[in-house]
Write an enzyme that holds these catalytic residues in place. Structure first.
Site, PDB file in Angstrom:
ATOM      1  N   GLU A 160      13.190  -5.610 -36.573  1.00  0.00           N
ATOM      2  CA  GLU A 160      13.283  -4.184 -36.241  1.00  0.00           C
ATOM      3  C   GLU A 160      12.127  -3.388 -36.826  1.00  0.00           C
ATOM      4  OE1 GLU A 160      16.946  -2.465 -37.601  1.00  0.00           O
ATOM      5  OE2 GLU A 160      16.348  -0.410 -37.112  1.00  0.00           O
TER       6      GLU A 160
ATOM      7  N   GLU B  47      26.595   5.866 -40.856  1.00  0.00           N
ATOM      8  CA  GLU B  47      25.894   6.243 -39.631  1.00  0.00           C
ATOM      9  C   GLU B  47      26.851   6.611 -38.496  1.00  0.00           C
ATOM     10  OE1 GLU B  47      21.695   3.934 -40.048  1.00  0.00           O
ATOM     11  OE2 GLU B  47      23.286   2.762 -39.119  1.00  0.00           O
TER      12      GLU B  47
ATOM     13  N   ASP C 209      16.647  -0.055 -45.706  1.00  0.00           N
ATOM     14  CA  ASP C 209      17.062  -0.682 -44.445  1.00  0.00           C
ATOM     15  C   ASP C 209      16.028  -1.665 -43.925  1.00  0.00           C
ATOM     16  OD1 ASP C 209      18.545  -1.314 -42.241  1.00  0.00           O
ATOM     17  OD2 ASP C 209      18.097   0.504 -41.139  1.00  0.00           O
TER      18      ASP C 209
END
Lengths: 714, 714
Positions: free
Chosen positions: A405, A303, A377
Site C-alpha cells: 500500500e 476508522e 500504518d
C-alpha cells in the site's frame, strides 16, 4: 507514435511456443534438475511409501509425486524396506513410522523430521511428524532441498514452527474488489461459491502450505455483516473444505454491528444478553458448517468501524463476548489494536498503546491482540510498535502488510524481508537486552502459547498471483518468518530466487543483492530519515507531502512532517508528544536522545532545524536531498542489474520485471522531485552541489490526479 | 458439512499433472492431429514461404508455424517451388504471388484465397489476399481446416467478409470494472498501460483476428471523459500498437460532455464553434498518437448520458459534428440508437424508431447508426428492431450483446448463435420478401458500404476469457457472423466444438445439439411466449416479475408483462401502443394479427386473456406454465448429456461446465417457480395436471436480495 517497451515481448509472443512461464507456478515450479545432478537425487527419491490414506496424506503424497516427477522423474510406489530410495511418509501414530522410534515429541503439532536411515538394510528417507500436516510441511521442505540443490543423501533435520497461527489477512470484499489490492480481483469468487470452487483454490492452498501458513481470514477487516449470513457461511464452508487437507483454517472478519444489520436487534452492545445470544448462535451456526472454523478477526472502533465503545463498553467487553461465543468450539478472536480516535487529538502514534495497555491481563485466553509492526500504518519504515512487550499477560500478535500500500503498489520492486526482519529483531528491552519483538511474537518472552503472525495478503486474480513476480517473494518471506520469526531474510530470498528463477549463482547473487537493498531504496526515495505518511491522499499513490485539510489532521501529510521555516520532523520526545515514553526506558530514552537515536528514525522522533548536522557532516537539508537521490540511483542500479540478468531468466518474466523497474525508476524520480520541490519551500536552501533540480514545478506535481488508482476496493 | 461438487476436481488437481486445460487457449489449441491423419496434413504443410516481412506477415507466419507445430509438426522454411508441401503466404503486390495471376480482385480489402497449385511442378498451397491482413485471416482459416479435419490436399476456396467493421464493444471502465461483465476484470489494465502491455493483449488480438474481428471499442459507452485525456490516449495508443499487426483498430467511447469536463468549456452544444474546435483538436491529438484510430462510439441522450438534446440540438447535429472532426483522418462515428426519453411516456419499444427515422439521409457519410437487435434491450427474445430497413439512406449497424446480461450471466449455458441468426434472418419486407436484417446490416439491401456489426464483449480477466467455457462459443459465433451474417450457426457451433474440445463425433453431435436448443430453453424458463424484461432489478440477476415502482415505469417488470386478472401481455397492436406500425406493412400487420403472429412473440405484441387458446390447444396460462417447465427440463437434459460426455473432455473443463450446469438447473427452476408463483396471483388458475407447484412461497422469492451480484461495474 514511439517505440514502445513491449516490442520485444510482442515479437516473442508471436513466435510459436509452449506455454510460457508467467509466474503462476510461484516457487513450486519443479523444473528438471540439470542432468549432472539428477541421478543422485533420483536414487534417493525413487519411490514413495505413504503410511496412511488420510486426505492430508493424500495431498502430501500427490505433492511429492508431482514435485519429483518434475524435478527428477516420476517416482514408483513401494513399501519402505523393499528397495533403496524409498521415501516413507507418515505420522507418529502410523505403524510404519511408530516402529522407527523417531524423536518426534519435540516437534509439536506442526513440526516435521526428515531423516535418512536404513529400513531392512535399504536406504530410506523418512518424513515424519506428529500429525499428517507436519508430513505435508516436510514434503515441501524435502522438495525445497532438491529445488535449491541441497544434498539429500544423508539427512537429519527437524523443524517446528515457533508461531502457532500463521495467517493471511485478505482485505477482500464480497463484490470481489480488494482494498489495497494491486493484483487483480479477489481470488475468492464469492458469486460462484459454493457451487463452484475454482481449481486455483487448490493451488492457493498448496502455496500457503508450502510455507506453513495455516490460516486465512477470507474477508476485509472493513467487513460487511453479510459475510456472516447463511449463504456466505456456506460459501466459506466450501473454501474450508478445499483448504482443510492443506492444514489451512478459515477465519472471518466480523462486523461488530452485525447483530443490528443481520440479527434484527436494536443494539450491538456487548453486554446486552440478546447480543451475546446472537453471537453465540452465530458461532454455533458457523461451526455446524465449518467444524474447524478458526475464529473472528475484528476491527472495532477504528476508522469509522463500529465497536463496543459505541455503547460505552471497552475492547475487553467486545473481544471477550466474541471469545465466549467461539471458545467452546476451539475458536479464537483476533482483535486489532489499530485504533485511533476521532475525538482525541493526541499523537496518532500513541493511541493504540494508550487504549490497550491498561487492559493487559483482562482479555480471555482465546483472544489475541493483533498489533501492526509500527504505530502509524505500514509505512516504508516505522520504529516497532510500543505495544510489543507492553502487555505480557495478553496474547500479542503481529500484523505485517504484504501488499505494498505504501511501498509502490505492485510495480515497485521492494523486498519486504528486511522490513519485517528489522521489526522482529528490534529489541524492546522490556526484560533486558534480547527482549526482541520476535520473542514477544513467538511467545518466548512471556510464555504465551497462543501466538499469531498475520500478513495482509498481496494475492489476487492476476496470473502471477501477487501483481508482480518479485512481490511473490513478499508472500514467501512472510510465510517463512511466520514459521520462524528469527530467520535470516537474505537466506530466505536466496531460497526464493533459486526456486522461482534458477540456481545459477550468476543470477542468484546479484538478484538477491538487489532485493536486499530495495526496501532501503524505497525509504530513501519516499520518506528518508524517519519521515512518514507523505503519500497521495486516499489512494496512497505517489508523493503528496502537501496533503492537508480534510476531516482530520492525522490523515494529512503535513501533520506528520511538520515542515516549516524552522525545520522538519515530529517531536515525539518528552518535549513533544512524549510517545517515546511508551517504550521501555532504555529504548525510549535512546529514541529521545539525538546522540543515541538511529538516523533512520531521526525525524520520526525529532523536530530539527534544516541545518542540523547529520553524522555525515551534511546539514539535514543536504542529507535529505542526498537520501532521495540515493534511492533513485539504487533503482537505476536495479534496472542495470536486471538487464544483465536476461541470460538467466525466461523472456516473459524478464520482460515484465523490466517494464515494472522502468515504472519504478520514473516514480522514484517523481517522489524525489516532488518531495524536494515541496520541502524546499520551507528550507529555502539550495540543493547540494551536483544535485539536479526537480524536473517539473511544484504546481505540476500538486496538480496530478489519479482518479482510477487501484486498491480503493469500492 | 455436506459432500460438495468440487470433490472430484480437488482430487484431480492434487495429483501430479502437466499444466491442465483451462480454456485459456480458446479455439486455438492446436493439439496434435491423431496419428492416422497427421501424415497427410504434414505432407501438405511441410514448409512456410512468407512473401514479405511486414509486421502482419510476420504474425501470419508465426501463427501458421505455431499452429502447424502443434497440429502436425514444426514446418521448415523453404521457397515456393523448391519442394512439395510449401505454403506460400503473400499479398497481391508481393512478386511471388503476383506471378501466379490469382483472381484476387473480388476479395476486397480483407478477403483471402487458399488454393493448391503447382509451383515449378511442386505441390504448393498459396494463401493470398489483396492486403497482408487477408493473408493472416487465410492462415487462421487454413489452420481451422486442419483443426476440424477437412481435407487440404486440393484446396480452392475464397472468402471475403460481408461487413466492413466487425467490432467488439467493451463496456469496460477505467478502474477495470466491467459493466455487465461476468468474466472478471477488464482485460485492459489501464493502470499499468502504456508502460506495461500484458502479453495477454497479443492473445486477445490473435483470437479476434482468427474470427476476422477488426475493431475494438476499449471503454464503456457510459463513458468517462478521462478516456479522452492525454494519459489515456497514450494508453490506448499502446494497445493500438499491439493490435495493429492483427488488423484491429481501436475506437473510444466519447462522452458528449467532454468539452465541459476536460475542455474547460461551459457548453457541449454541438453548434458552438468552441465545442466544434475542441473536438477537432481532440481528434487531431488522438490521430497523432494513433494514426489508424477507428473513431468514436457515442451513447447520447440515453439513460442519463449527456447529448445534443441537452442543448436543443439533434442526434444529427451531434453525430455530424464528431464526424467532421474524425472524417479528415478516415475515422467514423458510431452513434447508438438505443435511446428512450425521460419525458415521453410512449412505449419504450417505439422510441428509438421515433427519434431516428426522420433523420434518414441527414447523417454524414462517416456516421453509422448502431441499432440493438431488438427494440427493448437484449432480452432473451425480441422481434427485430423496426429501424432495420427503415433508414435506407443511412449507415445502419447491428449491436448484439455477447455478454449474457439477461441470459444467465456466465453460469448458464446459452449458445447465442440461434438468437443472432433469428434476428439476422428476420425479413423486414421493406423491399419485398428477402429483405432480411442480414441484408440491411451487410449493406446489400440499400447499397451501403460502411457497414458495422458490433458485439458487446463477454471478455474479461478470467483465465477462460469469457467466464465459462461455453461462453467462448458466443464470442466465436459473433465473430463468424460479423464476417458472414448469413452463415449457419449450427455449422459454426460444430467448428467451435471441434476446435475447443475434440473432433470426436460422439462428442460433437450431442454437444452441438445441446447448444442449439439452449437459447430456446432460456427463453422458456425465463420469459416464454413473448414475455420480456422480467428480471431482477438493477443487477438483472434472476427472476423479478414483481419489480415495480422506482423512478420510471419502463424500468419495471410489471410495465412489460401487464399481468392482471384479465390476462397478460403488452398490446403493441393499433389498439395498443401501435408499435407494430413501425414495421413494413406486411410485417407489422402480421405481428398485429393473432392469426399470423408467431407464438414466440405473442405477448410482446398482444395482451391476451388467461384462457386464450394456444396452437397446442392449451389455455395461455397452462401453456405458459408448460413452457417454463420445458425450459427446466431442457437444462436437466443438458446436465445428463454433459455427464455422458465426460470421456471426451479433459477433466478440469468438464468439471467446470458440470458445476455451472448444476447452477443453471437450480436457477432455471427458480425462474420457473418464481414466475409461476407471481403470475398465478393474477391468473387465479391451478397448474396444469402433472405440474409441480413452486418449491417456495412467492414471499420467499420476492425476499431474495443479491447485494454483491457481479456486473454493476461501479
Amino acid at each position: 507514435m514511439r517505440l514502445r517497451a513491449f516490442a520485444a515481448a510482442l515479437l516473442l509472443l508471436a513466435a510459436p511456443a509452449a506455454r510460457a512461464e508467467d509466474g503462476y507456478d510461484l516457487w513450486l515450479r519443479y523444473k528438471p534438475v540439470e542432468a549432472s545432478a539428477k541421478g543422485a537425487y533420483a536414487a534417493r527419491a525413487a519411490a514413495i511409501a505413504p503410511a496412511s490414506d488420510t486426505p492430508t496424506m493424500k495431498v502430501a503424497r500427490a505433492e511429492l509425486e508431482r514435485g519429483l516427477t518434475g524435478l527428477v522423474g516420476k517416482p514408483a510406489s513401494a513399501a519402505a524396506g523393499t528397495r533403496d530410495g524409498v521415501i516413507l511418509l507418515g505420522a507418529a501414530s502410523d505403524p510404519a513410522v511408530a516402529k522407527l522410534n523417531l524423536p518426534l515429541k519435540s516437534l509439536g503439532e506442526d513440526g516435521y523430521l526428515i531423516r535418512t536411515l536404513p529400513v531392512n538394510g535399504k536406504a530410506t528417507t523418512v518424513i515424519a511428524a506428529n500429525r499428517d500436516i507436519g508430513v505435508l510441511y516436510g514434503v515441501f521442505r524435502y522438495l525445497e532441498l532438491i529445488q535449491t540443490r541441497q544434498p539429500v543423501a544423508s539427512l537429519d533435520l527437524a523443524s517446528a514452527p515457533k508461531v502457532k497461527l500463521r495467517m493471511l489477512n485478505h482485505w477482500d470484499n464480497l463484490n470481489r474488489t480488494v482494498e489495497r489490492g494491486y493484483s487483480g480481483q479477489s481470488i475468492f469468487d464469492w458469486w460462484k461459491l459454493p457451487d463452484h470452487v475454482d481449481p486455483r483454490m487448490v493451488d492457493y492452498a498448496r502455496a500457503n502450505a508450502s510455507l506453513g501458513i495455516n490460516g486465512a481470514v477470507l474477508n476485509n477487516v472493513n467487513a460487511k455483516a453479510d459475510s456472516l449470513t447463511a449463504p456466505f457461511i456456506d460459501k466459506a464452508a466450501a473454501l474450508a473444505d478445499t483448504f482443510r487437507p492443506y492444514g489451512i483454517k478459515v477465519y472471518l472478519s466480523a462486523r461488530f454491528s452485525a447483530p443490528i444489520e443481520i440479527g434484527g436487534l436494536k443494539t450491538a452492545d456487548p453486554l446486552d444478553p440478546a447480543v451475546r445470544a446472537f453471537w453465540k448462535a452465530k458461532a454455533d451456526e458457523i461451526y455446524k458448517e465449518i467444524p474447524d472454523f478458526g475464529g473472528f478477526l475484528v476491527k472495532a472502533n477504528s476508522e469509522g468501524q463500529p465497536g463496543p465503545q459505541d455503547y460505552g463498553r471497552t475492547h475487553v467487553d467486545g473481544a471477550n463476548m466474541l471469545a465466549q461465543a467461539v471458545g467452546p468450539h476451539g475458536g479464537v478472536v483476533i482483535w486489532r489494536a489499530f485504533v485511533y480516535s476521532h475525538e482525541q487529538p493526541d499523537d496518532r502514534a500513541k493511541q493504540g498503546y494508550t487504549e490497550f495497555k491498561a487492559f493487559d491481563g483482562q482479555f480471555a485466553d482465546n483472544v489475541v491482540i493483533q498489533v501492526k509492526n509500527g504505530a502509524i500504518d505500514f509505512q516504508p519504515r516505522e520504529p516497532f510498535h510500543p505495544l510489543f512487550g507492553a502487555m505480557p499477560k495478553s496474547n500479542i500478535g503481529m500484523e505485517f502488510q504484504i501488499t505494498k500500500e505504501y511501498l509502490g503498489f505492485a510495480t515497485h520492486l521492494v523486498y519486504l524481508g528486511p522490513l519485517f526482519e528489522e521489526t522482529l529483531k528490534a529489541d524492546t528491552m522490556v526484560k533486558g537486552k534480547g527482549s526482541t519483538v520476535a520473542k514477544v511474537v513467538d511467545g518466548q518472552l512471556d510464555g504465551r502459547k497462543l501466538t499469531v503472525m498475520a500478513g495482509v495478503a498481496n494475492i489476487g486474480s492476476d496470473r502471477n498471483w501477487s501483481g508482480s513476480q518479485f512481490d511473490q517473494a513478499n508472500w514467501y518471506v512472510f510465510g517463512r518468518l511466520a514459521w520462524d520469526p528469527e530467520a535470516d531474510t537474505r537466506a530466505i530470498a536466496r531460497d526464493w530466487a533459486k526456486m522461482t528463477f534458477t540456481n545459477d549463482e550468476r543470477f542468484v547473487k546479484p538478484a538477491v543483492d538487489m532485493m536486499m537493498g530495495s526496501r532501503e531504496a524505497a525509504v530513501d526515495y519516499m520518506t528518508p530519515l524517519g519521515l512518514h505518511h507523505q503519500m497521495g491522499e486516499g489512494h496512497h499513490y505517489g508523493p503528496g507531502p502537501w496533503v492537508s485539510g480534510g476531516p482530520r489532521a492525522d490523515w494529512t501529510s503535513v501533520y506528520y512532517a511538520k515542515a516549516g521555516p524552522d525545520g522538519i520532523g515530529f517531536d515525539r520526545t518528552p518535549t513533544g508528544s512524549d510517545a517515546t515514553s511508551q517504550y521501555a526506558p532504555p529504548v525510549g530514552a535512546c529514541f529521545a536522545d539525538l546522540k543515541c537515536v538511529d538516523e533512520k528514525d531521526l525525524l520520526w522522533f525529532h523536530h530539527l532545524p534544516w541545518d542540523y548536522r547529520l553524522n555525515s557532516g551534511d546539514t539535514l537539508w543536504d542529507g535529505m536531498v542526498k537520501h532521495y537521490s540515493r534511492g533513485v540511483s539504487y533503482v537505476d542500479g536495479m534496472n542495470r542489474t536486471w538487464a544483465s540478468l536476461a541470460p538467466y531468466v525466461d523472456a516473459p518474466r524478464h520482460a515484465e520485471v523490466a517494464d515494472f523497474l522502468k515504472i519504478q525508476r520514473n516514480e522514484a524520480q517523481w517522489w524525489r522531485d516532488a518531495s524536494i520541490a515541496w520541502f524546499q519551500t520551507f528550507s529555502k536552501r539550495p540543493l547540494p552541489a551536483g544535485e539536479k533540480p526537480p524536473e517539473k514545478s511544484l504546481e505540476y506535481y500538486q496538480g496530478l490526479k489519479f482518479r482510477f488508482a487501484p486498491g480503493n476496493g469500492l
